[in-house]
Design a protein around this motif. Structure first.
Motif, PDB file in Angstrom:
ATOM      1  N   LEU A  25       0.820  -1.211   0.000  1.00  0.00           N
ATOM      2  CA  LEU A  25       0.000   0.000   0.000  1.00  0.00           C
ATOM      3  C   LEU A  25       0.856   1.262   0.000  1.00  0.00           C
ATOM      4  O   LEU A  25       0.340   2.357  -0.245  1.00  0.00           O
ATOM      5  N   ARG A  26       2.146   1.114   0.271  1.00  0.00           N
ATOM      6  CA  ARG A  26       3.052   2.268   0.344  1.00  0.00           C
ATOM      7  C   ARG A  26       3.802   2.501  -0.962  1.00  0.00           C
ATOM      8  O   ARG A  26       4.501   3.486  -1.106  1.00  0.00           O
ATOM      9  N   GLY A  27       3.707   1.577  -1.906  1.00  0.00           N
ATOM     10  CA  GLY A  27       4.418   1.730  -3.169  1.00  0.00           C
ATOM     11  C   GLY A  27       4.915   0.398  -3.677  1.00  0.00           C
ATOM     12  O   GLY A  27       4.603  -0.650  -3.120  1.00  0.00           O
ATOM     13  N   PRO A  28       5.706   0.433  -4.745  1.00  0.00           N
ATOM     14  CA  PRO A  28       6.201  -0.813  -5.332  1.00  0.00           C
ATOM     15  C   PRO A  28       6.997  -1.642  -4.318  1.00  0.00           C
ATOM     16  O   PRO A  28       7.782  -1.100  -3.540  1.00  0.00           O
ATOM     17  N   CYS A  29       6.751  -2.921  -4.304  1.00  0.00           N
ATOM     18  CA  CYS A  29       7.467  -3.806  -3.396  1.00  0.00           C
ATOM     19  C   CYS A  29       7.439  -5.229  -3.946  1.00  0.00           C
ATOM     20  O   CYS A  29       6.718  -5.534  -4.893  1.00  0.00           O
ATOM     21  N   HIS A  30       8.232  -6.069  -3.357  1.00  0.00           N
ATOM     22  CA  HIS A  30       8.307  -7.489  -3.723  1.00  0.00           C
ATOM     23  C   HIS A  30       8.279  -8.260  -2.411  1.00  0.00           C
ATOM     24  O   HIS A  30       9.294  -8.416  -1.755  1.00  0.00           O
ATOM     25  N   ILE A  31       7.107  -8.694  -1.999  1.00  0.00           N
ATOM     26  CA  ILE A  31       6.929  -9.312  -0.691  1.00  0.00           C
ATOM     27  C   ILE A  31       7.021 -10.829  -0.810  1.00  0.00           C
ATOM     28  O   ILE A  31       6.403 -11.428  -1.683  1.00  0.00           O
ATOM     29  N   ARG A  32       7.793 -11.434   0.080  1.00  0.00           N
ATOM     30  CA  ARG A  32       7.981 -12.877   0.078  1.00  0.00           C
ATOM     31  C   ARG A  32       7.209 -13.556   1.204  1.00  0.00           C
ATOM     32  O   ARG A  32       7.465 -14.703   1.523  1.00  0.00           O
ATOM     33  N   THR A  33       6.259 -12.863   1.803  1.00  0.00           N
ATOM     34  CA  THR A  33       5.448 -13.421   2.886  1.00  0.00           C
ATOM     35  C   THR A  33       4.006 -13.497   2.407  1.00  0.00           C
ATOM     36  O   THR A  33       3.452 -12.495   1.968  1.00  0.00           O
ATOM     37  N   PRO A  34       3.394 -14.685   2.461  1.00  0.00           N
ATOM     38  CA  PRO A  34       2.019 -14.805   1.976  1.00  0.00           C
ATOM     39  C   PRO A  34       1.053 -13.866   2.703  1.00  0.00           C
ATOM     40  O   PRO A  34       1.081 -13.741   3.922  1.00  0.00           O
ATOM     41  N   HIS A  35       0.218 -13.237   1.929  1.00  0.00           N
ATOM     42  CA  HIS A  35      -0.761 -12.288   2.456  1.00  0.00           C
ATOM     43  C   HIS A  35      -1.654 -12.939   3.505  1.00  0.00           C
ATOM     44  O   HIS A  35      -1.968 -12.331   4.531  1.00  0.00           O
ATOM     45  N   LEU A  66      16.622  -7.468  -3.329  1.00  0.00           N
ATOM     46  CA  LEU A  66      17.214  -8.014  -4.553  1.00  0.00           C
ATOM     47  C   LEU A  66      16.307  -7.797  -5.763  1.00  0.00           C
ATOM     48  O   LEU A  66      16.794  -7.549  -6.871  1.00  0.00           O
ATOM     49  N   ALA A  67      14.999  -7.878  -5.565  1.00  0.00           N
ATOM     50  CA  ALA A  67      14.055  -7.728  -6.667  1.00  0.00           C
ATOM     51  C   ALA A  67      14.163  -6.365  -7.346  1.00  0.00           C
ATOM     52  O   ALA A  67      13.821  -6.228  -8.514  1.00  0.00           O
ATOM     53  N   PHE A  68      14.655  -5.370  -6.620  1.00  0.00           N
ATOM     54  CA  PHE A  68      14.780  -4.020  -7.168  1.00  0.00           C
ATOM     55  C   PHE A  68      16.233  -3.624  -7.419  1.00  0.00           C
ATOM     56  O   PHE A  68      16.531  -2.457  -7.661  1.00  0.00           O
ATOM     57  N   GLY A  69      17.136  -4.606  -7.340  1.00  0.00           N
ATOM     58  CA  GLY A  69      18.542  -4.327  -7.596  1.00  0.00           C
ATOM     59  C   GLY A  69      19.212  -3.512  -6.511  1.00  0.00           C
ATOM     60  O   GLY A  69      20.242  -2.898  -6.745  1.00  0.00           O
ATOM     61  N   ARG A  70      18.617  -3.493  -5.320  1.00  0.00           N
ATOM     62  CA  ARG A  70      19.201  -2.755  -4.200  1.00  0.00           C
ATOM     63  C   ARG A  70      20.166  -3.654  -3.439  1.00  0.00           C
ATOM     64  O   ARG A  70      20.037  -4.877  -3.466  1.00  0.00           O
ATOM     65  N   PRO A  71      21.123  -3.070  -2.718  1.00  0.00           N
ATOM     66  CA  PRO A  71      21.970  -3.889  -1.847  1.00  0.00           C
ATOM     67  C   PRO A  71      21.080  -4.642  -0.856  1.00  0.00           C
ATOM     68  O   PRO A  71      20.130  -4.078  -0.316  1.00  0.00           O
TER      69      PRO A  71
END
Length: 96
Positions: free
Chosen positions: A18-28, A50-55
């Motif tokens: 809800l705060r913006g683009p994200c890649h969540i690995r925890t089931p809703h 990692l999904a966004f190429g960040r450290p």
């Protein structure tokens, strides 16, 4: 690792999508629900970064067991679901 095997935990009730683009690995469907740490699996780079190429710092990962009838309203006594969940999504059962 913060949690030992047998520790009662709760999956954080958070909604970063809800705060913006994200890649969540925890089931809703697990958010806000209690489980029990089965075992620690080691530390791995945070896939949410990692999904966004960040450290990506290494984050502890756990097997957490949930009682299945409590999740889906179906199943038999003794049925469980085992899920891999990163530490930053978990809190001690009493903190929720």
């Amino acid at each position: 690792m913060r949690f030992a095997a047998g520790t009662s935990v709760r999956v954080k009730r958070d909604f970063p999508e809800l705060r913006g683009p994200c890649h969540i690995r925890t089931p809703h469907y697990l958010r806000g629900l209690p489980g029990t740490v089965e075992r620690g699996l080691g530390s791995f780079p945070n896939p949410e970064d990692l999904a966004f190429g960040r450290p990506a710092a290494a984050v502890p990962l756990y097997h957490v067991r949930f009682v299945q009838p409590g999740l889906f309203g179906e199943g038999s006594a003794g049925d469980t679901l085992l899920v891999e969940i990163f530490e930053h999504w978990l809190e001690p059962e009493g903190e929720a």
